[in-house]
Design an enzyme around this catalytic site. Structure first.
Site, mmCIF file in Angstrom:
data_model
loop_
_atom_site.group_PDB
_atom_site.id
_atom_site.type_symbol
_atom_site.label_atom_id
_atom_site.label_comp_id
_atom_site.label_asym_id
_atom_site.label_seq_id
_atom_site.Cartn_x
_atom_site.Cartn_y
_atom_site.Cartn_z
ATOM 1 N N THR A 181 1.403 3.556 -56.149
ATOM 2 C CA THR A 181 1.414 5.014 -56.068
ATOM 3 C C THR A 181 -0.024 5.406 -55.737
ATOM 4 O O THR A 181 -0.959 4.669 -56.070
ATOM 5 C CB THR A 181 1.794 5.660 -57.405
ATOM 6 O OG1 THR A 181 0.794 5.315 -58.358
ATOM 7 C CG2 THR A 181 3.141 5.176 -57.896
ATOM 8 N N GLU A 327 8.161 5.226 -56.845
ATOM 9 C CA GLU A 327 8.848 4.638 -57.990
ATOM 10 C C GLU A 327 10.359 4.550 -57.796
ATOM 11 O O GLU A 327 11.049 3.894 -58.571
ATOM 12 C CB GLU A 327 8.591 5.475 -59.255
ATOM 13 C CG GLU A 327 7.188 5.375 -59.812
ATOM 14 C CD GLU A 327 6.232 6.408 -59.221
ATOM 15 O OE1 GLU A 327 6.444 6.848 -58.073
ATOM 16 O OE2 GLU A 327 5.269 6.772 -59.921
ATOM 17 N N LYS A 437 -0.460 17.190 -51.110
ATOM 18 C CA LYS A 437 0.309 16.328 -50.217
ATOM 19 C C LYS A 437 0.033 16.757 -48.787
ATOM 20 O O LYS A 437 0.515 17.773 -48.338
ATOM 21 C CB LYS A 437 1.787 16.490 -50.561
ATOM 22 C CG LYS A 437 2.663 15.394 -50.028
ATOM 23 C CD LYS A 437 2.710 14.266 -51.029
ATOM 24 C CE LYS A 437 3.396 13.047 -50.487
ATOM 25 N NZ LYS A 437 4.773 12.915 -50.886
ATOM 26 N N TRP A 442 -0.929 11.543 -50.260
ATOM 27 C CA TRP A 442 -1.538 12.231 -51.391
ATOM 28 C C TRP A 442 -3.045 12.406 -51.190
ATOM 29 O O TRP A 442 -3.720 11.491 -50.732
ATOM 30 C CB TRP A 442 -1.408 11.414 -52.664
ATOM 31 C CG TRP A 442 -0.057 11.258 -53.245
ATOM 32 C CD1 TRP A 442 0.606 10.073 -53.416
ATOM 33 C CD2 TRP A 442 0.780 12.260 -53.794
ATOM 34 N NE1 TRP A 442 1.806 10.320 -54.022
ATOM 35 C CE2 TRP A 442 1.936 11.633 -54.264
ATOM 36 C CE3 TRP A 442 0.661 13.646 -53.924
ATOM 37 C CZ2 TRP A 442 2.967 12.337 -54.860
ATOM 38 C CZ3 TRP A 442 1.697 14.349 -54.510
ATOM 39 C CH2 TRP A 442 2.827 13.693 -54.968
HETATM 40 P P1 AMP Z 1 5.295 9.369 -52.947
HETATM 41 O O1 AMP Z 1 5.427 8.510 -54.154
HETATM 42 O O2 AMP Z 1 3.939 9.352 -52.342
HETATM 43 O O3 AMP Z 1 6.360 9.057 -51.955
HETATM 44 O O4 AMP Z 1 5.516 10.892 -53.370
HETATM 45 C C1 AMP Z 1 6.633 11.303 -54.114
HETATM 46 C C2 AMP Z 1 6.589 12.793 -54.318
HETATM 47 O O5 AMP Z 1 6.718 13.482 -53.076
HETATM 48 C C3 AMP Z 1 7.731 13.307 -55.155
HETATM 49 O O6 AMP Z 1 7.498 13.139 -56.536
HETATM 50 C C4 AMP Z 1 7.761 14.777 -54.735
HETATM 51 O O7 AMP Z 1 6.770 15.530 -55.423
HETATM 52 C C5 AMP Z 1 7.382 14.722 -53.284
HETATM 53 N N1 AMP Z 1 8.589 14.791 -52.440
HETATM 54 C C6 AMP Z 1 9.263 13.771 -51.886
HETATM 55 N N2 AMP Z 1 10.294 14.227 -51.141
HETATM 56 C C7 AMP Z 1 10.276 15.574 -51.232
HETATM 57 C C8 AMP Z 1 11.072 16.641 -50.680
HETATM 58 N N3 AMP Z 1 12.090 16.405 -49.854
HETATM 59 N N4 AMP Z 1 10.740 17.915 -51.014
HETATM 60 C C9 AMP Z 1 9.706 18.169 -51.827
HETATM 61 N N5 AMP Z 1 8.901 17.227 -52.362
HETATM 62 C C10 AMP Z 1 9.186 15.940 -52.068
#
Ligand code: AMP
Length: 538
Positions: A181, A327, A437, A442
């Site tokens: 992450t 995750e 984001k 991130w």
């Molecule tokens: P990552 O682990 O970098 O893939 O980020 C995951 C996070 O991205 C999630 O916990 C959400 O906060 C955000 N996220 C993923 N998909 C979406 C979506 N379709 N709409 C809004 N937020 C999203």
């Protein structure tokens, strides 16, 4: 009573062997850095992945050992996706967009023994090479330039490998892949995927109500193979026999549209930033690209606005929203319309499509409110999205699993705040963490703040996200000058550019008299957002 069924493990090995025998002729097309196309087939891919596996065994890599990749999306990365797990190793996909010191930290934390790196990424590798101690670095020669003498040439390694590789016995619970992450607070955390979780995720992800994949499809994952397994698409495509088109480092709208048209792509996936770029290109020259009428794009990683879905519909193209995280392998929800909703008016359908959709089979999702109660399915009651299932992390690599990311009754706390309506459609309204984001990646606000506060003229600083049409979000830094003196945002930007990748550096730096604080003396980002007029929606 036990069943009479065989106890056969769920392994990626079976995807490989079936791909080679059942659709060995189907193509895998990769775009090289010089934009030329590299073509091979599933039969080639599997033969080469097995050579990689044999070479790793000969190097002394043992089952459970980690082999890192630092690569764009292309044929060799796909070979690593399958070849490393085939010999029992764990393919650790390293995010090339992280700062070099973070990459080094992750490689050391994972204990990677080998690093496979694209030749075009060698300048990045050189920036952290001294900080890691992998035993072997293998360079993928994408450009045709000779590989430096002190490093191994991937093609030579494969050419010299035995071609009699035999899959070792494995448990379906063995790790096959690993991603970190991107560190919202503190250090990044490692998530390890198992053969079983990856196979089940691929099966479910390929279902008609999810990505709907078959060997009649041509798939182009824009989402990087170094970010949550390219959302599992390389596994799903190899399982179903879909043709794969891998875009290499060229992720601009024009390059992608050219590839969609030239290779007949009908399934793609990426973050909203990519689709915004594609929309703008299509709006500017709607007739230029001969795209397949059934082209469908999955969007995830951050919220896709309803306006984007409408604009794509105007071009006759379908965008489907999905939600997930590192995750969760990542598929947790997809935004297909249930039959009853298809019968409703168009605005209602758009409103549902602008959510992240409903849970996919085999995972359970609940929304838990601030009192610890499961929130009603009324589309209004907000709470934290919690999830459990066979491809959801139950802990982090090398960390004590009593981490507060997991509930006592065995659910993953996602940190996303959401509502669920009566039809099961989930809307992400906020994040509990304050991470930014940008373009699907991130940016840690804490990390940025720490760097900014290292500038001699800064007394204190807080970073929040501001909405951005192109990147989804961009960081905005609120800065309190030291001694209330004059402050030059340009000098702060220059200072940051020396310390972190350009895309992490905020364009917006505003001077404030003080950062609002909570009762316990911490920065109150909520108040800061309100003060600066950047309240998050929802
Ligand atoms: P990552 O682990 O970098 O893939 O980020 C995951 C996070 O991205 C999630 O916990 C959400 O906060 C955000 N996220 C993923 N998909 C979406 C979506 N379709 N709409 C809004 N937020 C999203």
């Amino acid at each position: 009573m036990l069943s009479t069924m065989m106890d056969r493990p769920l392994l990626l090995d079976t995807f490989m062997e079936r791909a080679a025998t059942e659709f060995g002729e189907i193509g895998i097309v990769s775009r090289r850095p010089d934009k030329t196309l590299h073509r091979h087939t599933y039969a080639d891919m599997v033969a080469r992945a097995k050579r990689l596996a044999a070479a790793l065994v000969d190097l002394g890599i043992a089952p459970g050992d980690r082999v890192a990749t630092l690569s764009w999306n292309h044929y060799a990365h796909l070979e690593a996706y399958f070849g490393i797990p085939a010999m029992g190793g764990v393919c650790h996909m390293v995010n090339i967009r992280l700062a070099p010191e973070d990459i080094a930290w992750i490689i050391n934390h994972a204990g990677d023994r080998v690093l496979i790196v694209d030749d075009v990424l060698l300048p990045l590798y050189r920036r952290f090479a001294d900080a890691i101690d992998v035993e072997r670095v293998i360079v993928v020669p994408l450009t045709g330039e000779p590989v430096p003498d002190d490093l191994a040439d991937y093609e030579r390694v494969l050419a010299q490998a035995r071609d009699d590789f035999v899959y070792p016995e494995k448990s379906e619970y063995d790790a096959c892949g690993m991603c970190y992450t991107s560190g919202t607070t503190g250090r990044p955390k490692g998530v390890t995927y198992s053969h079983r979780s990856t196979v089940l995720h691929a099966l479910t992800g390929s279902l008609p109500d999810n990505l709907n994949l078959s060997y009649n499809d041509t798939v182009l994952p824009v989402v990087p193979m170094f970010h949550v397994n390219a959302w599992g698409l390389p596994y799903m495509a190899t399982m179903t026999g879909a043709k794969q088109v891998l875009p290499g480092p060229h992720l601009d709208a024009e390059s992608l549209l050219d590839l969609y048209a030239a290779e007949n792509v009908n399934v793609s996936a990426g973050v909203p930033t990519i689709w915004m770029g594609i929309l703008n290109a299509l709006d500017a020259e709607p007739e230029r690209w001969a795209l397949r009428a059934d082209l469908r794009m999955t969007v995830g990683g951050s919220a896709a606005p309803e306006s984007m879905l409408r604009r794509f519909d105007a071009h006759g193209l379908t965008v489907i929203q999905a939600w997930g995280m590192t995750e969760t392998s990542p598929m947790g929800t997809t935004g297909r319309l249930k039959p009853a909703i298809r019968a409703m008016d168009s605005d209602t359908q758009y409103a549902k499509r602008a959510t992240v959709g409903t849970s996919v089979p085999l995972v359970d999702i609940r929304i838990v409110d601030a009192d610890g109660q499961v929130a009603s399915r009324d589309g209004e009651s907000m709470g934290e999205l919690q999830i459990r299932g066979p491809w959801i992390a139950g802990g982090y690599y090398g960390l004590d699993n009593s981490d507060d990311n997991f509930t006592a009754d065995g659910w993953l706390r996602t940190g996303d705040i959401a509502t669920m309506d009566g039809d099961g459609y989930i809307d992400i309204t906020d994040r509990t963490k304050d991470v930014i984001k940008s373009g699907g990646e991130w940016i840690s606000s804490v990390h940025l703040e720490n760097e900014i506060m290292g500038h001699p003229d800064v007394a204190e600083a807080a970073v929040i996200a501001r909405a951005d049409e192109r990147w989804g979000e961009r960081p905005l830094a609120a800065v309190v000058p030291r001694d209330g003196g004059e402050f030059d945002p340009g000098s702060l930007r220059a200072f940051l550019l020396e310390r972190m990748p350009k895309w992490m550096v905020p364009e917006d730096i505003v001077v404030v008299a003080a950062i609002p604080r909570t009762a316990t003396g911490k920065f109150s980002k909520r108040d800061l957002r309100a003060q600066l007029g950047h309240a998050k929606p929802g």
